[in-house]
Design a protein around this motif. Sequence first.
Motif, short mmCIF file in Angstrom:
data_model
loop_
_atom_site.label_atom_id
_atom_site.label_comp_id
_atom_site.label_asym_id
_atom_site.label_seq_id
_atom_site.Cartn_x
_atom_site.Cartn_y
_atom_site.Cartn_z
N ARG A 1 -29.73 -1.00 21.18
CA ARG A 1 -28.73 -1.95 21.66
C ARG A 1 -29.38 -3.29 22.01
NH1 ARG A 1 -23.61 0.09 24.99
NH2 ARG A 1 -23.40 2.24 24.29
N GLY A 2 -28.65 -4.36 21.71
CA GLY A 2 -29.08 -5.68 22.12
C GLY A 2 -28.61 -5.99 23.53
N PRO A 3 -29.01 -7.14 24.08
CA PRO A 3 -28.60 -7.50 25.45
C PRO A 3 -27.08 -7.58 25.63
CG PRO A 3 -30.38 -8.92 24.67
CD PRO A 3 -29.92 -8.13 23.49
N ASP A 4 -26.35 -7.84 24.54
CA ASP A 4 -24.89 -7.95 24.65
C ASP A 4 -24.19 -6.60 24.52
OD1 ASP A 4 -25.36 -7.43 21.99
OD2 ASP A 4 -24.28 -9.18 21.21
N GLY A 5 -24.96 -5.51 24.37
CA GLY A 5 -24.38 -4.18 24.27
C GLY A 5 -24.06 -3.74 22.86
N TRP A 6 -24.11 -4.67 21.89
CA TRP A 6 -23.89 -4.30 20.49
C TRP A 6 -25.13 -3.58 19.96
CZ3 TRP A 6 -19.91 -6.47 16.94
CH2 TRP A 6 -18.84 -7.02 17.64
N ALA A 7 -24.93 -2.72 18.96
CA ALA A 7 -26.02 -1.86 18.47
C ALA A 7 -26.21 -2.02 16.98
CB ALA A 7 -25.72 -0.40 18.81
N SER A 8 -27.45 -1.75 16.53
CA SER A 8 -27.75 -1.78 15.11
C SER A 8 -28.81 -0.73 14.78
CB SER A 8 -28.27 -3.16 14.68
OG SER A 8 -28.62 -3.17 13.30
#
Length: 565
Positions: free
Chosen positions: A384-391
Amino acid sequence: MPITSSILEVAKAHPDQLAIVGADQRLTYGELVADSRSLFAAVDSLHGAQSAPPHPAPETEGIPITAVSLTSAFETSRIIAGLAGFRAVSATIDPRWPLNHQVGVITTTGIGVVISDSTDLAEALASSAWTGTVVTLAQLRELEADVAAGALTTAAIGETTTTPPTVRDDAEPFLMLFSSGTTSNPKAFIKTRRQYRDNVAVSSAHLEPFPGVATLAPGPVSYSLTLYAVIECLATGGSVHVADEFDPFTMGARIADEAITRIVAVPAVVRAIAEAARRSPERFRGLDLVVTGGANLPASIRSSLGEVLPETRLISYYGAAEIGFIGDSRDGDGTWITVYDTIGAQVRDDDGMRLPDGEIGTLWIEAAACSYGYVTGTTEDVLRGPDGWASVGDQGRIENGLLQLAGRAGDIAITGGHKVSLPEVERAFEAFSLVGTAGDSGVTGDGGSAGDCGSTGDGGSAGDGRPRLGEVCAIALPDDSLGSIVALVIEVGSGPDAAATMQGTPDKAALPDKAALLAHARAQLAPQFVPRRFYTLDRLPRTVGGKIRRAETVELIMSGQGTRL
């Protein structure tokens, strides 16, 4: 719906309804609840008997981890489902993983009890610093029987008592899953009960695991697709029919005899279903829905199933085990995915900036079912990135609200400054006919882990009856002037294992020449996507699950083991 809540409700209202069905074993909902009490007591006693138990990964919040590494799909399903109503974290470990990978995840994540019949694994763990317990299936069954009978177990364990399963708290860790394990160290991640409940909500809304429906989910339960099918069926009050592998000679009879109307399976099994139904269509007439994982399902599979079972619907979904279900494709060539309305999707560049429509970049997802991150010590990758989105590194493009996948980061070649999707190159040859030239290009995709190639079809004939090119893998080879060039590697099916797994793959004499391959590519692809070289290999390298390994294919070609056309 929480899995335990559903199990308890169905067990009370319809105790004789089938819950888990194997080839020769079955459990009703009522039996599953009763069985779970003895199962958990037995497993809990094994953890409790350890004088210096392993420390479970911090992501489990101190809950002991029980791992199942069995070839029996029925027993694995029974254990995972049985432990679901208790304070337990469960994991499935593929017994076909390299031994050092199995030992690595067990010791690194602090798994306390391993249920396995592998002598090699038991010996390897015994020679390590691991302080947990290995128990065979027979030993576990014997201990369960002792618990159920109220008998004393060993002196070290003492008397055991059973408690009924209960609906657990949302935030409690539930399952430990793994994202790989074949050629790289497995990355572990935790799913909480809330995350799995959110995932069930998505699949229930789109993939139809309805109450009372009999679903066939063949294959190892260590596969996330099969494991999830087991969970979602029980969470929605259905019956899950499992099998260690898909045997077309016996599975047709099971489908007919047990009134199975839904199948969840990997694309290779869907291909086998189509071939089996072609031979015995009457056994498959009751099938209403086939659900397969991995986006970009090869068109030859879709058309073959539609030709022999025109009333059977096919959904190919896209998702990642760490994130959950993302979207699906139901018609056309299958390359464009409709993202589910509760899921957010963006394509970003390497600096995290959102890209405009049509440009290839890294896919980022916002989903309630997404795990928080990877388990400490198993990888340095960030989910997860700092914004909560994941890849998970998937590459793709978005146009008009639809998603098209371009593979993983290793599936993108940079040639002359252009980004080239290697799976897209493979898709173009899915429609290549060895007799003349087929029309529109078909579809393929990797549907698996990073660096895996897609399949261009069944290696034989598609719905139009014409022989196809077979399995291919597009690769990027280094080039001094362009940075890299695209090459296509064709499997010719003369390797030692080819006869068993690649029936219909052309031999060298049947292959077209380079000019015919180039002409087809130029008609189907943008100029920068056209392969500059063509090679053959007797056998493309594969994972234990049958997926072609792109990086290993490059190594074979670079070492001179391929034949250049």
